[in-house]
Design an enzyme around this catalytic site. Structure first.
Site, mmCIF file in Angstrom:
data_model
loop_
_atom_site.group_PDB
_atom_site.id
_atom_site.type_symbol
_atom_site.label_atom_id
_atom_site.label_comp_id
_atom_site.label_asym_id
_atom_site.label_seq_id
_atom_site.Cartn_x
_atom_site.Cartn_y
_atom_site.Cartn_z
ATOM 1 C CG PHE A 340 82.865 -41.082 -59.096
ATOM 2 C CD1 PHE A 340 84.145 -41.609 -59.188
ATOM 3 C CD2 PHE A 340 82.125 -41.370 -57.962
ATOM 4 C CE1 PHE A 340 84.673 -42.390 -58.185
ATOM 5 C CE2 PHE A 340 82.636 -42.160 -56.949
ATOM 6 C CZ PHE A 340 83.926 -42.667 -57.061
ATOM 7 C CB SER A 371 90.142 -37.023 -56.792
ATOM 8 O OG SER A 371 90.783 -38.206 -56.335
ATOM 9 C CG ASP A 372 84.440 -40.182 -54.967
ATOM 10 O OD1 ASP A 372 84.949 -40.999 -54.176
ATOM 11 O OD2 ASP A 372 83.213 -40.014 -55.065
ATOM 12 C CD1 TRP A 373 88.459 -45.958 -56.178
ATOM 13 C CD2 TRP A 373 88.609 -46.086 -53.962
ATOM 14 N NE1 TRP A 373 89.145 -47.104 -55.880
ATOM 15 C CE2 TRP A 373 89.251 -47.204 -54.512
ATOM 16 C CE3 TRP A 373 88.578 -45.950 -52.570
ATOM 17 C CZ2 TRP A 373 89.848 -48.197 -53.737
ATOM 18 C CZ3 TRP A 373 89.165 -46.934 -51.798
ATOM 19 C CH2 TRP A 373 89.800 -48.052 -52.368
ATOM 20 C CG ASN A 374 90.876 -44.812 -60.288
ATOM 21 O OD1 ASN A 374 92.005 -44.366 -60.440
ATOM 22 N ND2 ASN A 374 90.287 -45.584 -61.201
#
Length: 847
Positions: A340, A371-374
């Site tokens: 993030f 990717s990480d969440w969003n």
């Protein structure tokens, strides 16, 4: 002209020609599918091929004419040639399948060269939309962040617009989605199902910080293999674990998910997780793909506040934060997750230096970057994109293959490619990375989960026993002062007849308000005490809740403590107070637990304090006044038996800290391998405020010591150990020679030895640690660096001679040109029980 079959049944020439064409067509399709591996098995094609072979055998392969009643030899040979051609095609196809099977037998995971042809065969048949679909991932279950609001996953899967789903844990639902992909999508590419399998799937092991506190990579590997076996049986073939971030700040809640502050130990633990999850063969039914996260620098979040920015020099990045990721890549991790956090002003999910230069070019990573969440969508609030198309382009061009949840790749990547802002080659490379993982997992051959078998993989007795052993070895004895009889309070003596167990976390620290129906076979800690002391001799009082409580609750607990010979306090954090989005500015006991602790101590009863937490807690009052303190972390399914066995001395505590335990939150970030300053305090008494120039103008606090409450590597025992002096086989090394053999795994540059004696009355296991210090180098190096350790079992009175072989790499640093090399330096070597004790042996590294 006609063919005369056996039995005088007439077969028209057109039927035979059709059969021959069908036969050849079937063989061709069989060969094509075998090469492309678009279907999970070849049974249908084999049946078709066998039907045609039998049909041709059934015919009497001859041409009858009025003047030639017997078969014509020339025409017969031609028919035999056709059959031979068809059979050759069959054998070629069969050989192709067998060769692929052999390649799978010797699979090297995602780096296996045998995957190349299969990847290309699929890739060349994909449309632009299908390629982008492989790079799109959504959560179709429990969210762990803001969602997209999409619910049309089934339709998207049928169109080939989704490559991965996660948070789907019902095998029936997994199969339902997979059938859509395998039966309705044009290319029948399976969906990759993922989940955060962090410290066990259903059989819950201690949290990763606790597992690391065992200092035992073998236990970590075994635990992650159990998690892989259970998860894969449920249809989960990808875990977003291990978290290998270096964590130096206990305020950061995700410290609980990692292996602490040291890059050497963290690297060993990272590799162990990967080996455990992925096994010897990634396509084995009990293996799952690992994902090293969060790449990179996430653990250095400013202020310990989750998702916050990080500023890390390239030197510090390479020397401290990158090594565990490199170890995971070397161990073969199938995937890496971009973080993030912004790193030096550039978001980690849009950073080509870390994602392409280091990960791909320097390390040669062949797997998938997700990717990480969003985190692709978060490029907008982070300020490097003002709308979704730019965010998608920046993340994609930087090297993020798969977009988790944001939907920006699905929404914008086609236009990004068509406009030339990203190239087709970049797109194909990203798709290759995804397909490699799916092929390496064997998903094309075995896309479905056995729904009936899934529950049978859970809670095997040997796995529950392993979880208990892991818990026992993770406990860190922080303090064990003398009790009323003048002997250490632990282990509990036979004179203790009645115990009061007080606190909100005694019964089930993982589910302190009651567990779910599928929590598995757990025996509460008070119930285990009942087995040893008998019914009526274990008094249970909650005292207060984790975050609240009343005066009446505290008074009731105090009255109960008065009736007991000894009090066991079970205090600390709820499970959701550590982990993601769980940063804390105050690291003391939450709620009214400190009041409860002090009230119980005023009873005068001997007290054992068990701390449950996902991080060190700042408890100066407790460490001064409570005689015995055990850090139990969050110990998992085996908590009850493990705690009882430890307190009664059936197990001698052997856990060691992997993080420096702070005295106060103002010391954070706190870590042992810090750089020295130009004004180190030296012999200044830091327990008192400065009184003169000499005690004031040094690197210190006015109101706190510099040192931690307990140092990295520390852990108490029910016995004592004595370390002898360090002996080196040489006092001089040569930098040129060391650099020449820098990558040698067999070259021994130096040996260091010491005697370790069990000077107590109980057998025990000690973790013998070797540290070095380098001075005179082109860049400042830490006051100590862990380079090796060994766990030894020693009987009372026994002395064990411990010898370490140090390879050239142990003396290399990232120098002022960010090159990994050995430099001339003065060298100190410690063999000690932790990062603060011991006397060094001196040596030097000459040019």
């Amino acid at each position: 002209m006609s063919f005369q079959p056996i039995g005088d049944q007439r077969v028209q020439l057109g039927d035979v020609i059709f059969s021959r064409i069908s036969l050849v067509w079937t063989a061709r399709v069989y060969s094509y599918v075998a090469a492309a591996e678009f279907v999970p098995n070849y049974s249908i094609l084999c049946i078709l091929l066998l039907r045609n072979v039998l049909f041709m055998s059934y015919l009497r392969l001859s041409i009858r004419t009025p003047s030639a009643p017997d078969p014509t030899p020339t025409v017969h040979s031609a028919n035999v040639g056709v059959c031979a051609f068809v059979l050759a095609a069959f054998l070629f196809a069969h050989a192709t399948v067998q060769a692929q099977a052999r390649h799978q037998e010797s699979s090297k995971g995602v780096s296996d060269p045998a995957l190349d042809a299969q990847v290309e065969s699929i890739l060349q048949r994909m449309t632009l939309e299908e390629k982008i679909g492989q790079l799109v991932q959504y959560s179709a279950g429990q969210p762990t962040g803001p969602g997209t609001g999409r619910t049309d996953y089934e339709d998207m899967v049928a169109k080939g617009q989704i490559g991965s789903l996660f948070n789907v844990i019902d095998p029936r639902q997994i199969n339902a989605y997979q059938r859509i992909a395998m039966e309705k999508s044009r290319l029948h590419i399976p969906i990759l199902f993922g989940l955060d399998v962090i410290h066990g799937f259903k059989t819950e092991f201690p949290i990763p910080l606790a597992l690391a506190s065992t200092w035992n990579p073998s236990i970590v590997e075994q635990a992650s293999h159990v998690a892989a076996m259970e998860a894969s049986a449920d249809g989960i073939r990808w875990t977003f674990s291990p978290m290998v971030d270096i964590a130096r700040d206990a305020r950061w809640g995700r410290m609980a998910e990692g292996a602490g502050e040291d890059p050497y130990l963290g690297s060993l633990i990272a590799a162990a997780y990967v080996r455990g999850y992925q096994g010897a063969r990634l396509d084995a039914p009990d293996s799952i793909a690992a994902c090293a996260k969060h790449y990179v620098g996430y653990g250095a979040a400013e202020g310990g506040r989750d998702y916050n920015t990080t500023e890390i020099s390239e030197h510090t990045l390479r020397q401290f934060y990158l090594p565990p990721f490199h170890a995971a890549v070397e161990a073969g991790t199938a995937s890496v997750m971009s973080a993030f956090n912004p790193l030096n002003g550039i978001p980690s999910s849009a950073n080509p230096f870390t994602l392409k230069q280091i990960l791909r070019k320097e390390w040669g990573f062949p797997g998938l970057v997700v990717s990480d969440w969003n985190s692709v969508g978060e490029l907008i609030p982070q300020g490097v994109a003002i709308e979704g198309a730019t965010a998608a382009r920046k993340a994609f061009v930087a090297g993020v293959d798969m977009d988790m949840v944001s939907s920006l790749y699905h929404d914008h990547l086609q236009q990004v490619i068509k406009s030339g802002e990203a190239t087709t080659k970049e797109l194909d490379d990203a798709v290759r990375h995804v397909l490699r993982v799916k092929l390496a997992l064997g998903l094309f051959q075995h896309p479905y989960v056995d729904e009936a078998a899934a529950p049978k993989a859970l809670f095997h007795p040997e796995n529950v026993a392993l979880a208990q052993t892991a818990a026992e070895r993770s406990f860190v004895l922080l303090k064990n002062a003398n009790g009323p009889g003048g002997q250490p309070l632990l282990p509990l003596s036979s004179s203790v007849k009645t115990v009061a167990v007080i606190g909100p976390l005694a019964d089930n620290p993982s589910f302190y308000q009651g567990g779910p129906p599928d929590e598995g076979p757990r025996v509460p800690f008070p119930a285990e005490l009942n087995k040893r002391l008998g019914e009526g001799h274990v008094l249970r009082f909650k005292g207060v809740d984790v975050l609240d409580g009343s005066d009446d609750d505290i008074n009731t607990a105090v009255a109960g403590a008065q009736k007991a010979d000894l009090v066991i306090l079970t205090l600390g954090e709820r499970p959701d107070m550590s982990g993601e989005a769980a940063s804390r500015a105050h690291l003391g006991l939450p709620g009214r637990q400190q009041e409860l602790l002090e009230a119980i101590m005023r009873t005068g009863k001997p007290v054992v304090l068990i701390l449950f937490s996902g991080r060190p807690l700042t408890l100066p009052w407790a460490f001064e006044h409570v005689p015995a303190v055990l850090a139990a972390w969050l110990p998992g399914i085996g908590a009850g038996p493990a705690l009882a066995r430890t307190l009664f001395g059936e197990v001698n505590p052997s856990g060691r800290l992997v993080v420096s335990w702070p005295r106060s939150v103002g010391q954070e970030p706190l870590y042992y391998n810090h750089l020295n300053t130009g004004r180190p305090p030296g012999d200044v008494d830091l327990t008192r405020p400065p009184t003169d120039v000499a005690s004031k103008y040094v690197s210190r606090y006015l109101d706190e010591q510099d040192s931690p409450q307990f140092p990295f590597g520390y852990g108490g025992s029910y016995t004592t150990y004595t370390f002898g002096p360090v002996k080196l086989n040489t006092q001089r090394l040569g930098a040129a020679s060391l650099n020449k053999n820098l990558n040698s795994a067999t070259e021994v540059a130096m040996t260091a030895e010491a005697d370790v004696t069990n000077s107590g009355s109980r057998p025990g296991e000690e973790t013998v640690q070797l540290y070095i210090q380098l001075t005179g180098t082109s860049v400042a190096e830490p006051v100590r660096m862990l380079k090796a350790f060994r766990q030894i079992s020693i009987a009372p009175g026994e002395t064990t001679h411990v010898k370490f072989d140090l390879h050239p790499e142990a003396f290399a640093i990232w120098n002022d040109r960010n090159q990994f090399a050995v430099e001339p330096a003065k060298l100190n070597v410690w063999i000690s029980p932790d990062a603060a004790q011991g006397a060094p042996a001196a040596a030097e590294i000459l040019p």
